[in-house]
Each structure stands twice: as structure tokens, then as C-alpha cells.
Design a protein around this motif. Structure first.
Motif, PDB file in Angstrom:
ATOM      1  N   MET A  46     -95.718  12.886  25.604  1.00 55.37           N
ATOM      2  CA  MET A  46     -95.815  14.313  25.909  1.00 55.37           C
ATOM      3  C   MET A  46     -94.459  14.970  25.652  1.00 55.37           C
ATOM      4  N   GLN A  47     -94.474  16.070  24.909  1.00 58.41           N
ATOM      5  CA  GLN A  47     -93.246  16.776  24.585  1.00 58.41           C
ATOM      6  C   GLN A  47     -92.667  17.461  25.821  1.00 58.41           C
ATOM      7  N   PRO A  48     -91.358  17.310  26.052  1.00 59.03           N
ATOM      8  CA  PRO A  48     -90.752  17.991  27.199  1.00 59.03           C
ATOM      9  C   PRO A  48     -90.709  19.497  26.997  1.00 59.03           C
ATOM     10  N   ILE A  49     -90.872  20.213  28.087  1.00 55.54           N
ATOM     11  CA  ILE A  49     -90.846  21.680  28.007  1.00 55.54           C
ATOM     12  C   ILE A  49     -89.543  22.256  28.547  1.00 55.54           C
ATOM     13  N   GLY A  50     -88.634  21.405  29.029  1.00 56.33           N
ATOM     14  CA  GLY A  50     -87.332  21.882  29.465  1.00 56.33           C
ATOM     15  C   GLY A  50     -87.317  22.344  30.913  1.00 56.33           C
ATOM     16  N   LEU A 103     -80.714  16.532  22.728  1.00 52.46           N
ATOM     17  CA  LEU A 103     -81.139  17.894  23.055  1.00 52.46           C
ATOM     18  C   LEU A 103     -82.496  18.203  22.454  1.00 52.46           C
ATOM     19  N   GLN A 104     -83.417  18.649  23.309  1.00 46.32           N
ATOM     20  CA  GLN A 104     -84.714  19.152  22.861  1.00 46.32           C
ATOM     21  C   GLN A 104     -84.888  20.557  23.420  1.00 46.32           C
ATOM     22  N   LEU A 105     -85.389  21.475  22.562  1.00 48.68           N
ATOM     23  CA  LEU A 105     -85.418  22.880  22.934  1.00 48.68           C
ATOM     24  C   LEU A 105     -86.838  23.437  22.829  1.00 48.68           C
ATOM     25  N   ALA A 106     -87.444  23.680  24.008  1.00 46.28           N
ATOM     26  CA  ALA A 106     -88.721  24.383  24.055  1.00 46.28           C
ATOM     27  C   ALA A 106     -88.448  25.888  24.125  1.00 46.28           C
ATOM     28  N   ILE A 107     -89.472  26.690  23.891  1.00 45.93           N
ATOM     29  CA  ILE A 107     -89.348  28.156  23.903  1.00 45.93           C
ATOM     30  C   ILE A 107     -90.328  28.722  24.936  1.00 45.93           C
ATOM     31  N   VAL A 108     -89.838  29.638  25.760  1.00 46.40           N
ATOM     32  CA  VAL A 108     -90.677  30.339  26.730  1.00 46.40           C
ATOM     33  C   VAL A 108     -90.920  31.751  26.219  1.00 46.40           C
ATOM     34  N   VAL A 109     -92.160  32.118  26.090  1.00 47.92           N
ATOM     35  CA  VAL A 109     -92.549  33.493  25.740  1.00 47.92           C
ATOM     36  C   VAL A 109     -93.150  34.106  27.007  1.00 47.92           C
ATOM     37  N   GLN A 110     -92.544  35.173  27.455  1.00 50.47           N
ATOM     38  CA  GLN A 110     -92.880  35.709  28.782  1.00 50.47           C
ATOM     39  C   GLN A 110     -93.098  37.212  28.703  1.00 50.47           C
TER      40      GLN A 110
END
Length: 808
Positions: A1-5, A114-121
Motif C-alpha cells: 500500500m502506497q504511503p499517503i504521508g 522520501l515519498q510525496l503524496a498530494i492532498v487536494v482540499q
């Protein structure tokens, strides 16, 4: 499962906990690699109705305990649907920026971690925004919350462009507000973020209302409780609707940092002002030994006492030359006994602690469930046994200690070497340690009986202040006798027309008259005072202070402050039978028994403290004798220098481990150190030590024309204030109202000439409270900041029944 940060995980958790979080979805790195306009449109269904969006980073290493990555990634605000895909790609690209690579290198991280998820809010067009902390990051030991806020969008605050209101919620629940002059706010207008000027009438207004501050405070409290650690949040308001934008651990608060609470609420009576190292080292070891033995006597298992040895080794601290309690250790010592919660409240009253401990603690070697039950039974039995035997044990203690003191008092040390005087001191100290259980047992029972009596008066009779009247005048107080003898001396001097001579002549000449027995009955009474109470002094538990025997002229100077003899009407005393007629038979019997035992143990608490001064007088004689011999032998330059050394250094010298030159060097260094300490005034009653930092902020009361303290002796007095730091700085009170930070038994000599007594520190069981009740002098203690708010010459009205002081 990909981390979401961390950021996205926190938003999901906040949403699950039921907080109002702007709607959002998360794109993992895998989602970003296959991102299409069609996929994005599908995701936006969960944000239907939103006109604008915020695009933020959510890295796996971001906002953690180790690394915050603050300001390293990109954030896009007020993004339209048409701009959304490009904005997501821009934020994702920041992962490979030079700025982020530098940050990784500086923190010994490599890019592959480093893994970078994106939050769209959903974007909220905030009317006010801010940051808040559930704990003050600078003073995490205090029960304080901090809220900073601006008008408009929060980016103006985070960027540092706008000045913000700062509101601090204190442990009392009051808000301390520092309102900024807010000239601008950040808004979104005409397709762009821009700073616009605020109307003049709005610039001075608070960004948040009181209602909104309390709402934020409640969120901070619940978040810290739910998440189990202090939180740093970002929030905004759209008109009156609160939105929680983010919550993260306050990373600057470290659990491994040593936190000590120093408090001088009661001990300042015995050791006011500067206390030199020899006195402190002596009392530190006395406290350690006697309370260690006392815990064993009460049935605390030896294994638990030994496992928590540091509690007893450090019950006191020497802070800037002043003596303080190590408060956490006192609570730990009490927590070894059953019924801790009840006894802790009683201990706080007895010690005069003005605020709760406010921190959690744990004990080593805690017994299991069944062992706890057994310990409870054993301690209860020991307590009942102590309660029954204590009157006889106290009498035996008085007789034995008095006999030992007399034996050393009669010993001539003029021809005895210093090493033998040191051995006599060690023997005497060992007797003190082994025989000191009755006074401690009495203190414990006084704490329990007095606290129980207050509860019974409140709950059964509806009279919360009656308990102080029920303990007055039932048993004689030894500590009042010196004052009565002083008053008799003054009265006799008036009759013999010698009072004016005392006031006019130098103290040395008056004492000479007394010694030569040509000063009538007045001189005879002065000699009697020296004979009976010569081992006493101002600040008499400080071994470095002169006693009246060593410096009889100090007694003459006290007499010079009297213009006339003064008779005070004893404080109102109450009998249980005058108040308990309406109680059932069993309650009446309980009430009378508790009232009797409270009066007995409170009186004996003061009497045994009085007896203690004679023990300290003997210890003082040992050290003064050694110091005088060392001065003659050239070990020290002056005999008083011995008090700048500690007990272990004296022991090392007698064991030939330290040379005279080394002793003199240490004395010289400490004289400089303690001279600097003497320049420090008004240290707070409670000091937090966090790491290596001491919080020495002194709170000043915010008041209009009224203060409040603990009422101790009824009576209303209007008069002029006289502020004293030590009793020997006064020439005459002449009926002025005495105002001081604290008192010890040495102050009794000037109580007679005061019309009322106001003390900044103290409790209903402190020296000033007990003696003022017995002498009938209106008294209030525990008045925070009174010595800062008043000055000598101010006129006030005090009410010893209500605890109210009014500035006229």
C-alpha cells in the motif's frame, strides 16, 4: 500500500474523530504517475460544490518528531478546476528541487527515503485564521495554551508578513491577550492573493472573539487527550464556522528533558532569603534521613523505598541561594502511602501550595494488586498505632532531645580539638535523625485531622471557615511565650521609666547595664530572656545567623522598636458543642473527636517546631566552634567562612582529603557566587526547571484596588502599610500593618507591635497563621504579589475573616 504521508494521515484521523475538516482526497505517488484528467474529475466528485482548491504536499518524512520539512515543499491556494492538474504536477515536482535535496543532505537523509503524496482540499475563504498550541512550546511544563490569529487567510501569518494577535490561556483559565495593530489582511480578489488594508476601526479589534477562543481551547484540549500528545494546529474561521486545517505533534517538546518543580510555599518561613551552603547541606541530609525512616515506619515496603531513593535524596533544592521543595518528590513520597488523592489535597493545604502540581509522575517498584491491599492494611494499622501512641512518644521525644541538648550545652569545648567537635556533631545529628519520627508523625496527623475538620465544618455545618476557630486556644503554644516575655519586659521598662533609656542609648550600653545588674527588674527580665531563649535568633534555622546569646545586642535593638507595651485580645475561639447540636449522635461524637485531635496536633506542630530550634542551636554551636578553631589554626581566614562550605567538604577535610588552601579557594568562589545571589530579589514561589533552564518569571497580580488571600485570624483593620523583608530592618511598627513575603519563628518579636499581618506566602497552617490566631492579631496569608503591589506608607483596609484587602 502506497504511503499517503503524515499530513494526509492526520487529516483522515481528524475527520474520523469528528472534527470539521475541509473535504479532501489524496493522490499517492502511484496515482500521480498515472494521473489523467478523467481520473481527476472522478475524484472531484467527493468535493462537489467547491469553487477553489488547495494543493498541498504530504510527505512520509514530513511533520514528524525528527524532521518537519517546514517550508520545503510547494503549496498552491485558490486553484480552479482548470488549473488543478498543472498545480498537482508543480507540487509533486518540488520533491526533486535543490531546496529539498539540500534539506535531505543536512539531515543525513537520502532521496530514496522520501515519498510525496498530494492532498487536494476544498479551499475555505477564511475571514480569520491562525495557529494554536495545546502546550506553550517555550514552557511546556505550564498548563498554558497559545493561540495566534490574523484577519483573512492564514498564509499571511505563516509567511510572517502579517503581525498577529497572541492570546495565552493561563492555568487559571483566564486569557492574556496581546492584540496587534493589524493593518492588513490576506485575501483572494480578482483571481489573485493580495494584501489589502483593513479599515481603521477594525485594526484594533481582536481577530477572534472570546467565544471563538474558548472553542479553539476546547479543540486543543480534546485533541491532546485523543492523540496522546501536545498538538500544534492550523485553523480558520469562515464567519463563525470553525475549520480544523491541520494538527501535528509539537516536536520541540521533549519527553526526556528533566523537569523539576521547585516550590517554597512553606519552607520559606524557616529559610527566608539567602541560606548559605553549610546550612543547606545539613538540612538536605536531615530531610533525606528522617523521611526515609518515616516511610519505613508507616509500612512502605523497604524495596519500594530503596527503588525510589532519589525521592528522599533530593527533597530540597538550593536555587539561587534560596531553599525550595522539590515538589514532585514530595508528591511521590506521599504517593507511596494509601489514599494518596485525599492526602495530597491535605498536604497542599499544610504546605501552602497555591496551585496543583500539574504534571503526572510514576513510582518505581509499584506493588501488585494484592500486595497493595496488604500494604494498605499494614499502613492503616501503623497509622492507628501511631495515633494512639503519639502523645506519649511526643513527650518522650521532648525529654530525650532536651536532655541530649543540655548535655552538649554543658560541655566546655575550649580545649577540645576541632576533630572531636566534629565527632560530637555527627553523634548529635544521628540522634536527631533517629528520634525525629514523632514530629513527622504529628505533622502527618495534623494534616489529616485539620483537613478533615475543614471538610466536616463545610459539609455538615455549612461553615467553611469555622475549623480555624475550633483549633485556637485549646492547647498552649510555646512559640507565643517569647513574645509575651518581650511584652512583659517592655511593660516593666515603662513602669521603671527605662523604656526611653532603651530607645535612646546604644544597644551595647543597655546590654552592659543588664550584665552589671544595674538596670532594675527590666535588666533581670532581659537576662531571663537570654537564658531561656538565647538559642533563638532571627532566621533561627539558618546556622550562619547569630543567636541572641551570641549577639545579645540584637535583642536590645528589637526592644528599641517598641514605643509601648501592646496587649492583643486572643483570636475568637469556638467550641464544637456550640455548633454540633443539630448533628446525629454518631456524627457529633466524630466531629468533637476530630476537632480535639486537630487542635492538639496543630498546636504540637508549632510546639515541636519551636523545640527544633534548640536542636539547631546545638548544631550551630558545633559549627561556630569548629569555625573559630579553624580561624585560630589558619585553616580559614574568618570563622564565619565555614558556612560557605558544605558538610561533605568538612568531612573531607577531617579525613585529610582536602587541604586548607582548597577550602579557602572554595570559600572565596562561593562568596562571589552568593553575593550575586543576594542581588536577586523577588524570586517566584514556584520555579520550573526544564532541562538546564530556570523559569524565573515573577507573576504580578492584575487588580484594580483589591486583593485576596487566605483568611487566618478574624478582625478588620484600617491603617498604614509597613513592608519588611527581614524583621531586623524595623525600628518601630507603631501599630502599622506588617506586610512581608514570609515569616519564621524569629518574627514573633515584632508581631506584638503590628496591628495586622499580611504575608505573601503561607497557608492556614503556616507559622504566621497559627501564632496570629493565638495572639489575636488579624492576619491574611497567601496573598500573591502583595509586596509588589503595595509600598510602605500605603493605606489599606484588611479583613481577616474574608481575606479581602482594599487599597484606600
Amino acid at each position: 500500500m502506497q504511503p499517503i504521508g503524515g499530513k494526509a494521515s492526520a487529516l483522515q484521523q481528524l475527520t474520523t474523530l469528528g472534527y470539521r475538516v475541509p473535504r479532501f482526497f489524496v493522490l499517492t505517488e502511484a496515482d500521480q504517475q498515472t494521473l489523467t484528467p478523467e481520473y481527476l474529475v472522478a475524484q472531484l466528485e467527493s468535493l462537489s460544490g467547491a469553487e477553489y482548491f488547495a494543493v498541498r504536499s504530504s510527505a512520509n518524512l514530513e511533520d514528524g518528531q525528527q524532521h518537519s520539512f517546514a517550508g520545503q515543499f510547494e503549496t498552491k491556494l485558490f486553484v480552479t478546476r482548470e488549473q488543478l492538474l498543472d498545480s498537482i504536477r508543480e507540487v509533486a515536482a518540488a520533491k526533486h528541487s535543490a531546496r529539498v535535496n539540500t534539506y535531505l543532505q543536512q539531515n543525513d537523509l537520502y532521496p530514496g527515503q522520501l515519498q510525496l503524496a498530494i492532498v487536494v482540499q476544498e479551499m475555505i475563504g477564511a475571514t480569520a485564521s491562525g495557529v494554536a498550541f495545546s502546550k506553550n512550546p517555550l514552557k511546556p511544563y505550564k498548563n498554558e495554551q497559545i493561540v495566534t490569529a490574523v484577519f483573512g487567510l492564514g498564509e499571511g501569518l505563516v509567511s510572517g508578513h502579517l503581525v498577529a494577535d497572541t492570546c495565552l490561556k493561563t492555568s487559571s483559565g483566564a486569557w492574556d491577550k496581546q492584540l496587534a495593530e493589524k493593518n492588513q489582511q490576506l485575501v483572494y480578489r480578482n483571481g489573485a492573493l493580495q494584501y489589502e488594508d483593513l479599515p481603521a476601526e477594525k485594526q484594533q479589534e481582536p481577530a477572534l472573539s472570546d467565544t471563538q477562543l474558548e472553542e479553539i481551547s476546547a479543540v486543543l484540549t480534546s485533541l491532546e487527550k485523543q492523540l496522546g500528545s501536545p498538538q500544534d494546529i492550523e485553523f480558520c474561521y469562515l464567519n463563525n464556522t470553525f475549520y480544523l486545517l491541520q494538527s501535528r505533534l509539537i516536536t520541540t517538546i521533549r519527553a526526556d528533558v528533566r523537569h523539576v518543580i521547585w516550590d517554597n510555599s512553606n519552607i520559606v518561613e524557616s529559610y527566608p532569603g539567602i541560606t548559605l551552603p553549610l546550612t543547606f547541606s545539613f538540612i538536605l541530609k536531615i530531610y533525606c534521613s528522617v523521611y526515609y525512616n518515616f516511610a519505613l515506619m508507616l509500612g512502605v515496603p523497604r524495596a519500594q523505598v530503596e527503588a525510589n531513593r532519589e525521592v528522599f535524596d533530593e527533597m530540597l533544592g538550593h536555587i539561587k541561594g534560596r531553599v525550595y521543595y522539590h515538589l514532585i518528590h514530595w508528591y511521590k513520597a506521599l504517593a507511596m502511602l494509601p489514599a494518596y488523592q485525599i492526602n495530597a489535597a491535605y498536604m497542599e493545604k499544610m504546605m501552602g501550595v497555591t496551585e496543583p502540581l500539574g504534571v503526572s509522575f510514576s513510582l518505581k517498584a509499584q506493588p501488585g494488586k494484592w500486595a497493595s491491599y496488604w500494604n494498605l492494611l499494614r499502613t492503616a494499622f501503623r497509622m492507628l498505632q501511631t495515633n494512639a501512641r503519639l502523645p506519649k512518644q511526643k513527650q518522650q521525644f521532648r525529654e530525650k532531645v532536651a536532655g541530649v541538648i543540655q548535655s552538649y550545652k554543658n560541655k566546655d569545648y575550649s580545649a577540645i580539638p576541632a576533630a572531636q567537635v566534629w565527632q560530637d556533631y555527627l553523634s548529635f545529628k544521628n540522634i536527631l535523625v533517629n528520634e525525629w519520627t514523632p514530629p513527622l508523625a504529628n505533622d502527618l496527623l495534623a494534616m489529616i485531622y485539620f483537613g478533615t475538620l475543614e471538610k466536616l465544618c463545610t459539609k455538615w455545618l455549612g461553615q467553611p471557615h469555622l475549623h480555624t476557630e475550633l483549633v485556637v486556644g485549646k492547647f498552649p503554644l510555646k512559640s507565643v511565650e517569647p513574645a509575651r516575655l518581650l511584652n512583659r519586659i517592655v511593660s516593666t521598662a515603662e513602669q521603671e521609666q527605662r523604656l526611653e533609656i532603651i530607645r535612646r542609648e546604644p544597644a551595647s550600653l543597655v546590654w552592659e547595664h543588664c550584665v552589671h545588674q544595674d538596670f532594675g527588674q527590666t535588666g533581670a527580665l532581659i537576662l531571663t530572656y537570654i537564658e531561656q531563649y538565647g538559642a533563638r535568633s532571627i532566621g533561627e534555622l539558618k546556622l550562619e545567623n547569630d543567636t541572641f546569646s551570641q549577639n545579645p545586642e540584637s535583642l536590645i535593638r528589637i526592644l528599641q522598636s517598641y514605643k509601648t507595651s501592646t496587649e492583643h485580645t486572643p483570636a475568637k475561639t469556638a467550641r464544637p458543642e456550640d455548633y454540633d447540636a443539630g448533628l446525629p449522635w454518631l456524627k457529633r461524637r466524630i466531629f468533637r473527636y476530630v476537632a480535639h485531635k486537630a487542635a492538639e496536633t496543630v498546636a504540637d506542630r508549632e510546639n515541636l517546631r519551636f523545640d527544633r530550634t534548640f536542636g539547631f542551636g546545638t548544631v550551630r554551636r558545633f559549627f561556630w566552634t569548629i569555625g573559630q578553631k579553624w580561624e585560630k589554626e589558619g585553616v580559614l581566614d574568618h570563622f564565619r567562612d565555614i558556612f560557605y562550605l558544605n558538610e561533605s567538604e568538612l568531612a573531607a577535610y577531617f579525613q585529610q582529603e582536602i587541604s586548607p588552601a582548597e577550602l579557602r579557594a572554595r570559600v572565596s568562589a562561593r562568596k562571589v557566587e552568593f553575593a550575586a545571589y543576594a542581588e536577586i530579589t523577588d524570586l517566584p514561589g514556584r520555579i520550573h526547571e526544564y532541562g538546564e533552564e530556570l523559569d524565573l518569571d515573577v507573576p504580578v497580580p492584575v487588580t484594580d484596588a483589591q486583593m485576596h488571600g487566605i483568611p487566618c485570624c478574624a478582625g478588620e483593620v484600617t491603617g498604614q502599610v509597613r513592608i519588611l523583608r527581614t524583621p531586623d530592618e524595623v525600628k518601630s511598627l507603631d501599630g502599622d500593618i506588617l506586610v512581608t513575603t514570609s515569616t519564621d519563628p524569629g518574627w514573633i518579636t515584632i508581631f506584638q507591635s503590628a496591628s495586622a499581618i499580611l504575608v505573601e506566602r503561607g497557608s492556614t497552617l503556616s507559622h504566621a497563621a497559627i501564632v496570629s490566631r493565638e495572639m489575636g492579631i488579624p492576619c491574611i496569608v497567601g496573598i500573591k504579589g502583595i509586596t509588589k503591589l503595595l509600598k510602605t506608607g500605603d493605606r489599606i483596609r484588611m479583613n481577616g475573616k474574608t481575606g479581602i484587602i482594599e487599597i484606600l
